[in-house]
Design an enzyme around this catalytic site. Structure first.
Site, PDB file in Angstrom:
ATOM      1  N   ARG A 160     110.402  20.474  49.796  1.00  0.00           N
ATOM      2  CA  ARG A 160     110.061  20.064  51.171  1.00  0.00           C
ATOM      3  C   ARG A 160     109.653  21.196  52.098  1.00  0.00           C
ATOM      4  O   ARG A 160     109.324  20.947  53.252  1.00  0.00           O
ATOM      5  CB  ARG A 160     111.220  19.286  51.814  1.00  0.00           C
ATOM      6  N   HIS A 180     111.071  18.395  44.523  1.00  0.00           N
ATOM      7  CA  HIS A 180     110.452  18.520  45.845  1.00  0.00           C
ATOM      8  C   HIS A 180     111.416  19.292  46.734  1.00  0.00           C
ATOM      9  O   HIS A 180     112.525  18.823  46.985  1.00  0.00           O
ATOM     10  CB  HIS A 180     110.173  17.136  46.443  1.00  0.00           C
ATOM     11  N   ASP A 216     112.508  14.713  39.419  1.00  0.00           N
ATOM     12  CA  ASP A 216     111.736  14.235  40.572  1.00  0.00           C
ATOM     13  C   ASP A 216     112.637  14.211  41.812  1.00  0.00           C
ATOM     14  O   ASP A 216     112.593  13.288  42.616  1.00  0.00           O
ATOM     15  CB  ASP A 216     111.137  12.845  40.301  1.00  0.00           C
ATOM     16  N   HIS A 231     115.328  13.105  51.164  1.00  0.00           N
ATOM     17  CA  HIS A 231     114.771  12.546  52.396  1.00  0.00           C
ATOM     18  C   HIS A 231     115.830  12.550  53.486  1.00  0.00           C
ATOM     19  O   HIS A 231     117.026  12.531  53.208  1.00  0.00           O
ATOM     20  CB  HIS A 231     114.309  11.102  52.177  1.00  0.00           C
ATOM     21  N   HIS A 276     100.675  12.307  38.451  1.00  0.00           N
ATOM     22  CA  HIS A 276     101.515  11.201  38.918  1.00  0.00           C
ATOM     23  C   HIS A 276     100.648   9.960  38.692  1.00  0.00           C
ATOM     24  O   HIS A 276      99.690   9.735  39.416  1.00  0.00           O
ATOM     25  CB  HIS A 276     101.834  11.439  40.396  1.00  0.00           C
ATOM     26  N   HIS A 322     110.138  19.123  37.765  1.00  0.00           N
ATOM     27  CA  HIS A 322     109.606  18.329  38.877  1.00  0.00           C
ATOM     28  C   HIS A 322     110.635  18.179  39.992  1.00  0.00           C
ATOM     29  O   HIS A 322     111.537  17.361  39.910  1.00  0.00           O
ATOM     30  CB  HIS A 322     109.194  16.938  38.356  1.00  0.00           C
ATOM     31  N   ASN A 365     103.505  18.844  47.495  1.00  0.00           N
ATOM     32  CA  ASN A 365     103.275  17.935  48.632  1.00  0.00           C
ATOM     33  C   ASN A 365     104.115  18.312  49.843  1.00  0.00           C
ATOM     34  O   ASN A 365     104.910  17.540  50.355  1.00  0.00           O
ATOM     35  CB  ASN A 365     103.524  16.480  48.218  1.00  0.00           C
TER      36      ASN A 365
END
Lengths: 212, 344, 498
Positions: free
Chosen positions: C87, C85, C373, C377, C203, C83, C117
């Site tokens: 981006r 991200h 996860d 950011h 999720h 898992h 996502n």
């Protein structure tokens, strides 16, 4: 990638939980002093100033005494006592806290503790004799005059001090002086009054750099 | 014991007086008991100033106090403004809209901007819990929290404490039963008061409908209590809460609480929890009635209760100015990083 | 721990720079501690790599093993993260496939599963192709697996092109960042993906219960005035999903559910019981939910295992002896300013008793894997008011250190920690796709391994992170276990050997 400030620095918590700490004389310590006025000399100087005040103002009419917190306050009361003894007239006496009128906010590490103003009479039209223990740069007296003006419009303001140690930074002089004492700037003049310190006297001490 | 002509040598604070050393005031949880005492005594002096013909001193002359409220409020903002002006500060008022947040104008950016515009002390209110901590991290001067989210409202807690000390016989809160009644969940006033009142030794009771007490029992039920802080009681039993109370503080109930399903209706709230003369009769005969405002008279508090002599709601407002003057004054005396002067 | 001379292992190689992307031509590691969860074995040993293949594995015994222990250099199979991200596409200011894979390699990972996502969402073969192309262009040997979206545009309305994406090689489907919207869509998705031999990765969050929520509902949120995020929001969805799975699997035996980043004792207990009942469900937990707790938001900075009473209860996560959370105020454990936005994450950091349940679930096999996860950011999204900050922790580079801290504290065995990063997630991924994905330290297999010095700590700083996302609450903290070399599919993914 350049990372802006603040994002990664440790954020120590405001250290408020470890209980209070006591203020100390920042960066300085005081060596043992040398006595320049004895208790008896303080008493005689006070009596003489009391006579001078009455003589100079040609009587006690329209006179009031205001001591600057803290040691000016008992000195003002003593002057009032001495005048009462000599003239049979009790002058009004008050206490003035100049804390909020100081011009050195940016120089002190902490705000001084407020001690309180007590002026149980109307200043308007009176000749107010401001009483303090030591006259030095003149800034305290400047602050005291500002503070008095906020309470009314005295006819005149006079100044009585136990010790004038020189080094004025403002065009201010005392009308009544107990003793003129030449000093250097790295000395401290300590006035002791029985009401606060348990004894009367004046000493000079030398500031020494603290070993901290 | 020395001549203290300012500017010439450092101030000697009396050996018995604690020094103030907080650069910011974000919450009351960081204040030790003697620091709270210092605030109270300084506020006494400020009340003395408020009683003078010229209620103004030059203590903060030339200082820029910038007041930014991201949340609408009149009374707190004006109270801060009056306090700052009484100390001769230059006051800049900014009404920041919350919409600037959604427009992407960040809090940090705003803080840096007002700093560049000369702000030296920042009074802020913000709808998000914790926002003043972010501001304090980026602001070189002093930050005074005027209320953040549900989290804290330190000046309100201190003015409440001041009012209680002033009006309670003997001036002591220790052992007094203080009841905060109403919407505790959403109340920053209640949260800050929990710290200050338990620290002062009050027997604190929080009372309201269960939906508006959510989570508070877990806090109140701490056996050991937080350091220096006692326990407090959380209940929905309004009669038990009010019985023999020394102080009853009602909190505002907002209409939104019904829209979100937390309350059936204001009418039902008033019937079950409204502070009426009848309910108040269970408290001590001279029990103080307080309210941080703004009040919904007839909802959380009956007009007949507000009219009592022992309703000290207006005293709270006046004392608010004195307490805020005291805090502005105390904060202004601390320079640089917290405790930096301690090295001496 | 004996640290001198560092390490107990010796590495030797002939020629060739250790350049990222290059085949590892020649490497001999002697006297290291080998951990191979695939073989269920750990011990002193030697390993030889030639031309990208493991040419020899020797387990040392007796006198030869003397002086070699698990406190020095460790060799393990490359880590697998179920898992992350990355981006890209759409949020390249926060991370790109290239920086994300570099961060993964720095963390010891050789295979990662990227969530859908992005913007546009990975909901069709075209976007899958885009992401694959970015991975190829990065030159990183770290294997990139892709988890496609469940619903078109992740909008929660109709199914995305699940079949088309399966053909394009995605390993599963998830609307992560948000739950699969509603029970009806979930049931359809489980059936359809089950037909394709792919899992739904859920999720678990009831967004009605978490609307406006800021921090785990509990003491910390109450004290700080943060809107409570109840455990029930996770547990209700887990319970519902399991019920739907039980229903679906009767018709579609290939249906599988994977619950990602579970964080509460209750949710893990539901999975424990579902597994006992034979349901085809797996789950993962994150490093931050096992090692950190909500008290960090109040300014505490101790590990979650230091914040519970009842150390003896570790084996019994839910019974009468379950650990009891302590509060940081009573313990005078508040050492930092409150409201650090880097602590805002979804699901939120829970209370220390939940964190203890997460560790217990790893020990008893309820949790199949640790997945990071990893959620990078930008500063713009993070350096804001706590309640407005984007959710997520940049965590792929700190996962090993956090797990080793748990090992140091006796919370996990080294073998369990390594299994949670290797054989555990490999088993899950293998079950998702029906093909094995890693072999462990096996002679003849392409070298896929990580070499790290457990005795050496490193300090987490912005500069130390390869990820663009500097949003970690561990900033400034020293973590045990510095990665020296990561080799993926025989090629060098990260090297700090020279």
């Amino acid at each position: 990638m350049e990372y802006p400030r603040g994002a990664f620095k440790d954020r120590p918590r405001e250290a408020g939980k470890e209980g209070p700490h006591r203020a100390t004389r920042a960066g300085q310590a005081v060596s043992d002093g040398r006595r320049i006025m004895t208790a008896d000399e303080v008493r005689r100087a006070t009596v003489r100033i009391a006579h001078e005040i009455v003589e100079k103002q040609a009587g006690t009419e329209g006179l009031a005494l205001v001591g600057i917190q803290r040691r000016g306050v008992p000195l003002a009361r003593r002057l009032a006592d001495a005048i009462a003894e000599n003239e049979g007239v009790r002058l009004p006496a008050g206490a003035l806290d100049i804390t909020f009128y100081r011009d050195d906010l940016s120089l002190v590490a902490h705000q001084p503790v407020v001690k309180g103003t007590d002026l149980p009479f109307d200043l308007n039209g009176l000749t107010v004799v401001v009483v303090d223990d030591v006259l030095y740069t003149g800034r305290t007296i400047r602050a005291a005059m500002d503070a008095l003006m906020d309470f009314g419009r005295p006819r005149a303001i006079r100044l009585a001090v136990l010790v004038d140690r020189g080094h004025r930074e403002l065009p201010i002089r005392a009308d009544h002086v107990g003793k003129n004492v030449p000093t250097s700037r790295d000395e401290i003049v300590k006035v002791l009054v029985e009401e606060i310190d348990g004894e009367d006297g004046v000493a000079i001490e030398r500031l020494v750099a603290a070993h901290l | 014991m020395s001549d203290r002509d300012p500017g010439a040598e450092p101030i000697v604070v009396g050996a018995d007086a604690p020094a103030w050393r907080h650069r910011h005031l974000l919450d009351v949880d960081v204040l030790a008991a003697d620091e709270i005492d210092l605030v109270m005594r300084t506020a006494d002096a400020m009340k003395g100033i408020l009683a003078r013909p010229i209620a103004k001193v030059p203590a903060l002359r030339g200082r820029n106090v910038t007041i930014i409220f991201w949340e609408a409020s009149t009374r707190t903002r004006v109270s801060f403004e009056v306090a700052a002006k009484n100390l001769s500060a230059d006051v800049v008022n900014i009404a920041a809209s919350t919409s600037s947040v959604t427009k992407g104008e960040s809090l940090v950016d705003t803080i840096r901007t007002v700093q560049a515009l000369g702000a030296q002390m920042l009074v802020m209110r913000h709808g998000t819990s914790g926002a003043p901590y972010l501001a304090a991290e980026h602001f070189d001067g002093h930050v005074l929290n005027g209320g953040d989210g549900w989290h804290a409202h330190p000046t309100q807690a201190l003015l409440d404490l001041y009012t209680m000390r002033e009006r309670l016989p003997g001036g002591s809160i220790a052992g007094r039963k203080v009841v905060i009644l109403g919407d505790i969940l959403h109340s920053r006033v209640a949260r800050s008061n929990i710290w200050s009142l338990t620290a002062a030794g009050a027997d604190l009771w929080l009372c309201g409908p269960s939906t508006l007490l959510r989570g508070l029992d877990r806090w109140g039920g701490r056996a050991a209590g937080f350091p220096g802080h006692g326990r407090f009681t959380v209940t929905s039993d309004v009669d038990a809460a009010l019985r023999d109370a020394d102080v009853v503080m009602a909190l505002r109930i907002q209409k939104e609480r019904m829209d979100s399903g937390l309350l059936p209706s204001l009418r039902e709230y008033t019937a079950r929890f409204g502070l009426t003369l009848d309910r108040l009769a269970a408290a001590k005969p001279d029990a103080l009635v307080m309210h941080p405002g703004p009040m919904n008279e007839g909802v959380e508090i009956d007009p007949a209760v507000v009219a009592l002599d022992r309703a000290v709601i207006e005293d709270q407002v006046t004392n608010g100015v004195a307490v805020r003057m005291a805090l502005l004054y105390l904060l202004a005396g601390v320079h640089g990083a917290e405790g930096a002067h301690d090295a001496a | 721990m004996p640290r001198e001379p560092r390490p107990s292992a010796k590495t030797g190689r002939r020629g060739g720079a250790l350049q990222v992307g290059a085949t590892l031509a020649d490497l001999e590691i002697s006297r290291a501690w080998l951990v191979d969860p695939f073989a269920g074995r750990e011990g002193a040993g030697e390993i030889v790599v030639r031309d990208g293949e493991i040419a020899g594995v020797t387990w040392l015994t007796g006198a030869a093993a003397k002086g070699v222990d698990a406190s020095g250099v460790i060799v393990a199979p490359g880590f697998l993260d179920l898992h992350v991200h990355l981006r890209e596409p759409g949020f390249e200011d926060a991370e790109t496939v290239a920086t994300g894979l570099a961060a993964a390699a720095h963390g010891g990972f050789t295979r990662v599963c990227a969530m859908a996502n992005t913007s546009p969402a990975i909901d069709g073969a075209a976007v899958v192709g885009l992401v694959r192309a970015a991975a190829a262009a990065s030159g990183s040997p770290v294997a990139l697996e892709i988890v496609g979206a469940v619903s078109a545009g992740r909008a929660g309305e109709k199914l995305a092109a699940l079949g088309e994406m399966t053909d394009a090689g995605v390993v599963g489907f998830s609307d992560d960042g948000a739950p699969v919207k509603g029970p009806v869509l979930l049931a359809h998705a489980l059936r359809y993906a089950g037909m394709l031999g792919r899992p739904i990765v859920e999720h678990a969050e009831d967004t009605a219960l978490t609307s406006g929520a800021e921090a785990n509902e509990g003491l910390v949120a109450s004290v700080l005035g943060l809107r409570g995020w109840p455990a029930a929001a996770e547990e209700a969805v887990v319970a519902r999903d399991l019920a739907i799975l039980a229903d679906v699997v009767r018709d579609v035996p290939g249906a599988r559910l994977h619950l990602t980043h579970l964080s509460t004792a209750g949710a893990l207990d539901l999975v424990r019981r579902a597994k006992a009942a034979g349901l085809p469900v797996t789950c993962d937990v994150t490093p931050h939910h096992l090692a950190l707790a909500d008290e960090w938001i109040a300014g505490a900075r101790r590990w979650a295992w230091e914040a519970v009473d009842g150390a003896g209860a570790r084996r019994d996560p839910v019974g009468a002896g379950a650990p009891v959370a302590r509060d940081p105020w009573t313990d005078a454990a508040i050492v930092a300013e409150p409201f650090d936005p880097d602590l805002r994450v979804n699901p939120p950091l829970r209370d220390p008793a939940d964190a203890a349940a997460v560790r217990a679930a790893l020990r008893d096999g309820t949790a199949d894997a640790v997945a990071t996860d990893h959620a990078p950011h930008t500063l713009v999204d993070k350096e804001v008011e706590f309640g407005l900050a984007a959710n997520g922790i940049s965590g792929i580079e700190t996962a090993l250190g956090v797990l080793l801290a748990a090992v140091d504290a006796g919370e996990l065995t080294l073998a369990a920690a390594m299994a949670a990063l290797t054989s555990g997630p490999a088993g899950v991924l293998g079950a998702w796709t029906g093909r094995p994905v890693a072999a462990g330290l096996k002679v003849g297999a392409p070298a896929d391994l990580v070499l790290f010095d457990r005795g050496e700590s490193w300090t987490v700083t912005p500069a130390s992170l390869r990820s663009k996302g500097k949003n970690t609450p561990l900033a400034g903290r020293a973590l045990p276990g510095r990665v020296l070399l990561t080799v993926a599919a025989g090629r060098i993914a990260f090297s700090d050997l020279d």
